[in-house]
Design a protein around this motif. Structure first.
Motif, mmCIF file in Angstrom:
data_model
loop_
_atom_site.group_PDB
_atom_site.id
_atom_site.type_symbol
_atom_site.label_atom_id
_atom_site.label_comp_id
_atom_site.label_asym_id
_atom_site.label_seq_id
_atom_site.Cartn_x
_atom_site.Cartn_y
_atom_site.Cartn_z
ATOM 1 N N GLU A 143 18.962 36.498 19.047
ATOM 2 C CA GLU A 143 18.304 35.613 17.844
ATOM 3 C C GLU A 143 17.109 34.652 18.448
ATOM 4 O O GLU A 143 17.388 34.138 19.421
ATOM 5 N N GLN A 186 18.144 32.852 22.089
ATOM 6 C CA GLN A 186 19.211 33.188 22.568
ATOM 7 C C GLN A 186 19.009 34.038 23.907
ATOM 8 O O GLN A 186 18.163 34.603 24.259
ATOM 9 N N CYS A 243 15.027 31.733 16.620
ATOM 10 C CA CYS A 243 14.835 30.782 15.569
ATOM 11 C C CYS A 243 13.767 29.735 15.914
ATOM 12 O O CYS A 243 13.968 29.182 16.890
#
Ligand code: FAD
Ligand code: EPU
Length: 336
Positions: A73, A89, A75
């Motif tokens: 991910e 990540q 973000c």
């Protein structure tokens, strides 16, 4: 969480060595990763955290469990007029992150375009290229301590970043899994074009823009560095040695063409590629292990070489460079 037994690692090491491990666990979530860490705690055995395998040399089969963080991910955690902070990540492919930033007009990572591997490994050796190091954009590194499965967050300062170095190669070597990295990127235009031929290469393309800088860097890299799919390699095999001003003066007296880069007032970096080329190794081979003909710092697998072959070549080069210049060069690649 699933353990794949007797797993072949040929596509998980960019040298392309035909090696295997006893078990391979790919983790798509933090829960799976914590499960894998509990497993090696319950059944103690050798373990290795492996990203893309682009900075690793397997000298043999790995007699243990390989844990591969594959959480992917990205973000956005904070934003103001000048900056954006991304929590990325470990399993995100490094160059996909750089491309994502360039596409969104976020500045900072573009000089690190086209470096292979995953985000989780980027702080480990503080990846660097073309006048930039990843530390310049890192705000925080998040991870888990392997010993007790506890989460941690370290500020960039606590990571003790230096040239091809961090706490993850020092005090915390093999003790953590990095789960994500928080990057602070610029939203306002800022370029770093001071290294070698970048500025010239970008100007040839017309305007200085973020996509043009990325393209120029990729073009320069492609002209020197072999593609691992075509010729197995792990990038620079050795670090560039840093020597004292006095040692440099002696070297310069004997070899006036030696290139050099100041590090501090007293320390000077010498390109190991130049030392290896001058020692006569550029383009030469020892069996199936060879020195790349366009960049002497890169050792390549001509096909069918083993980790032991590569290490034999590396040791011979280190010896020859030392005999000729009195300088020790050290591997950058992680030897397993
Ligand atoms: P791996 O090789 O899988 O692992 C490297 C080390 O990090 C190992 O010790 C491993 O145990 C540890 N590690 C990996 N993931 C984690 C994690 N999540 N948590 C804790 N530890 C972890 N490097 C540069 O700095 N600059 C360059 O310009 C450059 N160019 C390259 C060009 C080529 C063609 C190649 C093949 C390599 C190049 N490299 C370069 C080296 C390499 O790409 C980087 O070091 C990269 O960051 C390695 O990422 P990886 O995921 O493949 O790591
Ligand atoms: N050189 C030679 N012969 C060679 C190679 C290099 O003489 O065969 C000399 C030249 O003088 C050249 C100088 O070395 O100008 C520097 O070469 P280059 O710009 O290719 O960089 P490098 O020092 O060899 C470092 C990194 C690379 C990174 C490049 C670009 C290290 C160990 N390597 O290489 O990183 O991409 O700079 O910034 O610091 C890696 O870590 O895997 C890697 C590829």
């Amino acid at each position: 969480m699933q353990t794949q037994k007797n797993f072949n690692l040929k596509s998980y090491n960019t040298f392309g060595f035909d090696v295997s491990c006893k078990g391979f666990i790919s983790c798509n979530t933090i829960d799976q990763l914590q499960g894998a860490l509990s497993y090696i705690k319950q059944y103690p055995q050798p373990y290795l955290i492996l990203g893309g395998g682009s900075n690793i040399l397997f000298s043999n089969n790995f007699n243990g469990i390989v844990i591969h963080p594959a959480m992917k991910e990205i973000c956005s955690v904070k934003e103001n007029d000048e900056h954006i902070w991304l929590d990325v990540q470990a399993g995100v492919v490094w160059d996909e992150l750089v491309e994502h930033c360039v596409n969104n007009n976020w500045f900072g990572l573009e000089n690190l375009s086209y470096i292979p591997g995953n985000v989780g490994a980027s702080p480990v050796q503080n990846i660097g290229a073309y006048g930039a190091e990843v530390k310049d954009c890192i705000e925080q590194v998040n991870g888990i301590f392997i010993e007790n499965n506890q989460a941690f967050s370290l500020s960039a300062e606590a990571c003790q970043f230096a040239y091809r170095q961090s706490i993850f190669k020092g005090e915390l070597k093999n003790k953590t899994v990095i789960t994500s990295v928080v990057f602070k990127l610029n939203k306002t235009e800022s370029y770093n074009l001071s290294y070698g031929p970048i500025k010239e290469q970008v100007e040839k393309m017309g305007k200085i823009t973020l996509p043009n800088v990325r393209t120029a860097i990729i073009d320069i890299r492609k002209s020197k560095l072999p593609e691992p799919e075509e010729l197995g390699n792990a990038g620079s095999f050795f670090k560039n040695p840093v020597i004292s001003k006095e040692q440099f003066a002696t070297l310069h007296e004997q070899h006036s063409s030696v290139p050099s880069y100041p590090v501090t007032h007293d320390l000077i970096k010498i390109p190991a590629g130049w030392l290896i080329e001058q020692a006569g190794w550029k383009g030469k081979a020892l069996g199936k292990a060879a020195v790349h003909n366009k960049q002497a710092l890169v050792l390549v697998n001509k096909g069918g070489a083993s980790g032991k072959d590569m290490l034999e070549l590396a040791h011979t080069i280190m010896q020859d460079v030392n005999n000729k210049f009195g300088i020790s060069i050290e591997p950058e690649v992680n030897i397993i």
